[in-house]
Write an enzyme that holds these catalytic residues in place. Structure first.
Site, PDB file in Angstrom:
ATOM      1  N   CYS A 121       3.750  -8.291   6.527  1.00  0.00           N
ATOM      2  CA  CYS A 121       4.348  -7.973   5.221  1.00  0.00           C
ATOM      3  C   CYS A 121       5.947  -6.937   5.634  1.00  0.00           C
ATOM      4  O   CYS A 121       5.638  -6.351   6.314  1.00  0.00           O
ATOM      5  CB  CYS A 121       3.630  -7.208   4.277  1.00  0.00           C
ATOM      6  SG  CYS A 121       2.745  -8.321   3.680  1.00  0.00           S
ATOM      7  N   ASP A 122       6.836  -7.560   4.721  1.00  0.00           N
ATOM      8  CA  ASP A 122       7.852  -6.562   4.837  1.00  0.00           C
ATOM      9  C   ASP A 122       8.760  -5.785   5.872  1.00  0.00           C
ATOM     10  O   ASP A 122       9.356  -6.600   6.823  1.00  0.00           O
ATOM     11  CB  ASP A 122       7.803  -5.405   3.355  1.00  0.00           C
ATOM     12  CG  ASP A 122       7.477  -6.559   2.078  1.00  0.00           C
ATOM     13  OD1 ASP A 122       7.423  -7.677   1.759  1.00  0.00           O
ATOM     14  OD2 ASP A 122       6.899  -5.889   1.130  1.00  0.00           O
ATOM     15  N   CYS A 189       3.310 -12.517  -0.894  1.00  0.00           N
ATOM     16  CA  CYS A 189       3.389 -13.105  -1.600  1.00  0.00           C
ATOM     17  C   CYS A 189       4.182 -14.467  -1.330  1.00  0.00           C
ATOM     18  O   CYS A 189       5.475 -14.016  -0.650  1.00  0.00           O
ATOM     19  CB  CYS A 189       4.480 -11.894  -2.543  1.00  0.00           C
ATOM     20  SG  CYS A 189       2.890 -10.801  -3.154  1.00  0.00           S
ATOM     21  N   GLU A 438      13.729   0.473  -3.509  1.00  0.00           N
ATOM     22  CA  GLU A 438      14.128  -0.377  -3.958  1.00  0.00           C
ATOM     23  C   GLU A 438      14.387   0.034  -5.336  1.00  0.00           C
ATOM     24  O   GLU A 438      12.933   0.566  -6.504  1.00  0.00           O
ATOM     25  CB  GLU A 438      12.599  -1.344  -4.208  1.00  0.00           C
ATOM     26  CG  GLU A 438      12.980  -2.196  -2.297  1.00  0.00           C
ATOM     27  CD  GLU A 438      12.110  -2.875  -1.776  1.00  0.00           C
ATOM     28  OE1 GLU A 438      11.927  -3.247  -0.797  1.00  0.00           O
ATOM     29  OE2 GLU A 438      10.635  -2.970  -2.324  1.00  0.00           O
ATOM     30  N   SER A 464      14.165  -5.352  -4.155  1.00  0.00           N
ATOM     31  CA  SER A 464      12.313  -6.136  -3.553  1.00  0.00           C
ATOM     32  C   SER A 464      13.347  -8.069  -3.105  1.00  0.00           C
ATOM     33  O   SER A 464      14.312  -8.082  -4.286  1.00  0.00           O
ATOM     34  CB  SER A 464      11.714  -6.117  -4.720  1.00  0.00           C
ATOM     35  OG  SER A 464      10.865  -7.324  -3.578  1.00  0.00           O
TER      36      SER A 464
END
Length: 550
Positions: A121-122, A189, A438, A464
Site C-alpha cells: 500500500c501507498d 483498494c 492529502e 489520494s
C-alpha cells in the site's frame, strides 16, 4: 556477497553466529548460504496488509528451496483510509521515510546479501523502493496485489465511493449497508490509487518481477509467484545485479511514460523523484512535462474510467500497457530478469480494448498527469487531467482561502462554497503540514455535494489516487517557504488551464511584492517527533519531498 561471508565466518564472528543459531539457523546455513532479508509490512489493521504473512511464507519457501536463508522482520504499515478525515493523515507521507529507514537499519546490522521485501500500500511500498535505492544491494519487492471490487445493489463498487457517500449526506443506514459490501477481500483498494500505481511502477522500475505486480490478492497465482520470486532472489544475488544497475535514467523515464499512460496517482511523481535522487539520477519536473506531450492516457481504470485494477490485470496488466507504448519506451535497458524490455515485450500479445487501448486509439487525447506552471506555482504543480470534468479543463474563479482541509470542508457543508469559487488550501505542504497531507475531505465533499464540475481546488498539499475533479496539488514553492500561494487573499482571481498547463494568480507583481512585506513565516505545526524531522530535512515537492538533506 563474499564480503558479507566474512561478517559471519571465523572465530571473531562467533558472537554473531550464536545469535542466529539460537534463532534456529544451522551452522552451514549461516556460513555458506546467502542471507536474505525479508521485510514484511504485515499489519492486521488493513486489508492491504493483513494477508501478507501467507505471501511471506511463500517467499521464504522459495528462498530456502533455492539455497538461501530468509530472515523475516517487520516494517511499519498503515492504511491511509483509516486516517482519512483526521489530522493524523499527515503522517502518511513520512511513512515512506520511516519504512526506508527501518529497512536500512536492520539490513546494515545484519549485512544481508539481498532483500525480498513484501508490501502493498501507498507510501509503504514506496518506502521499500526507496530502501532498495539507498542500500543498493540485490533487491526486489513482492506485492500484495489488489482487492476485488464489491457488489452493492447489483453494481460494482469500490471503497472510494463510500468516502464520497460519507461526505455527501447519505443516511447512516445506507452507509452501514455499504460498509458490508465495498471491501470484500484482501488487497489494495482496486482503483488507480497510490498503492496500485506503485505496484505497477515496480515492474517498470525493475523492482517487481514482470507480470506479477497486479495479481489480485484473491488469486492463488499470487502465492505461486511469491514462491518463484523467493527462489529468483537467490539467483539475483548470485548475478550481483543491484538497483543501481537496473534503475537507470532511461528506466525512470519509462516509469514516467507508463504513469502518463495509466493516469497513475499524482503521488507517483514524488516517489519517482525521490528514488532518482537517492540513486544520483537527474530527473526533474521537466521530464514529466516532456512526456505529457507525448503519451496520452490509454487505460480506463477508476477514476479515469469504469474499470478496476482487477479488470486491468486480466486484460494484460503492466506488460500490456508497455507493449502498447513500446514505440516510445527505452527498450534496450536491462530488466530484473536479465533480459531487456525488447526481449520481454517481443513475446507479449495484446489487443486494444476499452480497458487498455493502443496509442493510436487512446482513451483520452491528454496525458494521465500534467505539470502546471505560472506565478502561483513557478516550480510546478500537478493535476490529473483525466479526472478533471470537461467543464473544468479551463476555469477562472475567485479564491476562498483556508489553512487546512477541515476549514474548507466546513465551508462546503455550510453552503459557503458556490459555483465559480476556487478553494485555496495552504500551509499543508511538505513543511507546512508537515507531511504534505492529502486533501481528501474537501475533494470528496466537492463530489458529494455536486460541486466538482463548478468549483476548483488549488493547494500545496497532495491528493489520494482515489480523488478526482478540478484539483491542483503540489504547488511549489509551498506556503511555508513563502511561495505566492501564501499571499493569496479572498476574492483574488485564479486561472487554471489544464490544457495549456498554467495556474495563474491574477494579481500584479507590484501588489504581490507589497503583500510579501507583511508576510511572516509561521512556526512549525509540529515541534518534535518524526514530522518535525521531516519538515527540517525534506526536499521540496518538485524534488520528491523525502528526507534527503544530503
Amino acid at each position: 556477497m563474499e564480503g558479507n561471508r566474512a561478517y559471519w565466518n571465523g572465530p571473531k564472528a562467533a558472537h554473531r553466529r550464536v545469535m542466529l543459531k539460537a534463532a534456529g539457523y544451522t551452522d552451514s546455513d549461516i556460513k555458506h548460504k546467502p542471507h536474505i532479508g525479508v521485510p514484511n509490512s504485515f499489519m492486521e489493521g488493513s486489508p492491504g496488509s493483513a494477508h501478507l504473512r501467507q505471501i511471506a511464507e511463500a517467499v521464504k519457501q522459495g528462498i530456502w528451496a533455492a539455497g538461501g536463508i530468509p530472515v523475516e522482520f517487520g516494517i511499519p504499515a498503515t492504511c491511509g483510509n483509516v486516517a482519512n478525515g483526521a489530522e493524523e493523515l499527515k503522517y502518511e507521507q513520512v511513512g515512506r521515510d520511516i519504512v526506508a529507514m527501518s529497512i536500512e537499519f536492520v539490513t546494515k546490522v545484519h549485512h544481508f546479501d539481498g532483500l525480498a521485501m513484501i508490501a502493498s500500500c501507498d507510501n509503504i511500498i514506496a518506502g521499500t523502493y526507496l530502501a532498495a535505492a539507498r542500500l543498493d544491494i540485490p533487491a526486489m519487492v513482492i506485492t500484495g496485489g489488489s482487492m476485488q471490487p464489491g457488489n452493492y445493489c447489483g453494481k460494482k463498487v469500490v471503497e472510494a465511493e463510500l468516502d464520497v457517500a460519507v461526505l455527501g449526506g447519505e443516511s447512516e443506514e445506507k452507509l452501514a449497508d455499504m460498509e458490508e459490501h465495498v471491501c470484500p477481500s484482501y488487497g489494495a483498494c482496486p482503483s488507480m490509487g497510490t498503492a496500485n500505481t506503485m505496484q505497477m511502477l515496480g515492474e517498470v522500475m525493475n523492482l517487481v518481477l514482470p507480470g506479477t505486480g497486479t495479481i489480485p490478492a484473491s488469486d492463488n497465482l499470487k502465492i505461486r509467484k511469491a514462491r518463484e520470486a523467493g527462489a529468483y532472489m537467490v539467483e539475483l544475488i548470485k548475478s550481483g545485479r543491484k538497483p543501481s544497475d537496473l534503475i537507470t535514467k532511461e528506466t525512470l523515464l519509462n516509469a514516467i511514460m507508463f504513469d502518463m499512460a495509466v493516469a497513475g496517482s499524482t503521488n507517483a511523481v514524488l516517489h519517482i523523484l525521490s528514488i532518482a535522487y537517492e540513486l544520483g539520477i537527474k530527473i526533474t519536473m521537466a521530464d514529466f512535462e516532456k512526456y505529457a506531450e507525448e503519451i496520452p492516457c490509454i487505460t480506463g481504470v477508476i477514476p479515469s474510467g469504469p474499470y478496476t485494477v482487477v479488470d486491468f490485470h486480466y486484460a494484460g496488466g503492466v506488460l500490456a500497457v508497455m507493449k502498447m507504448i513500446e514505440s516510445k519506451l527505452y527498450t534496450d535497458v536491462p530488466t530484473i530478469t536479465g533480459k531487456t524490455w525488447k526481449d520481454i515485450l517481443a513475446n507479449v500479445k495484446v489487443e486494444s480494448t476499452d480497458i487498455i487501448r493502443s496509442l493510436n486509439d487512446p482513451l483520452y487525447n491528454e496525458p494521465g498527469l500534467k505539470v502546471l506552471r505560472g506565478n502561483l506555482s513557478p516550480n510546478g504543480a500537478i493535476v490529473r487531467p483525466t479526472g478533471v470534468p470537461k467543464e473544468m479543463k479551463y476555469f477562472k474563479g475567485k479564491a476562498k482561502v483556508f489553512s487546512n482541509d477541515f476549514e474548507s470542508l466546513a465551508a462546503i457543508e455550510k453552503g459557503e462554497i458556490v459555483p465559480g469559487d476556487v478553494i485555496v488550501i495552504r500551509y499543508e505542504g511538505c513543511k507546512g503540514s508537515p507531511g504534505m497531507k492529502e486533501m481528501m475531505l474537501t475533494t470528496d465533499a466537492l463530489v458529494g455535494y455536486g460541486l466538482h464540475k463548478s468549483v476548483g481546488l488549488v493547494t500545496d498539499a497532495r491528493f489520494s489516487g482515489f480523488n478526482y475533479g478540478a484539483i491542483v496539488g503540489h504547488v511549489s514553492p509551498e506556503a511555508y517557504d513563502g511561495g505566492n500561494i501564501a499571499l493569496v487573499e479572498n476574492g483574488d482571481v485564479i486561472v487554471v488551464d489544464t490544457i495549456k498547463g498554467e495556474v495563474t494568480l491574477e494579481v500584479s507583481e507590484e501588489e504581490l511584492a507589497e503583500r510579501r512585506k507583511n508576510w511572516v513565516c509561521p512556526p512549525l505545526k509540529e515541534q518534535k517527533g518524526c514530522l518535525a524531522l521531516l519538515a527540517k530535512n525534506c526536499r521540496p515537492a518538485e524534488e520528491g519531498g523525502a528526507m534527503q538533506p544530503w
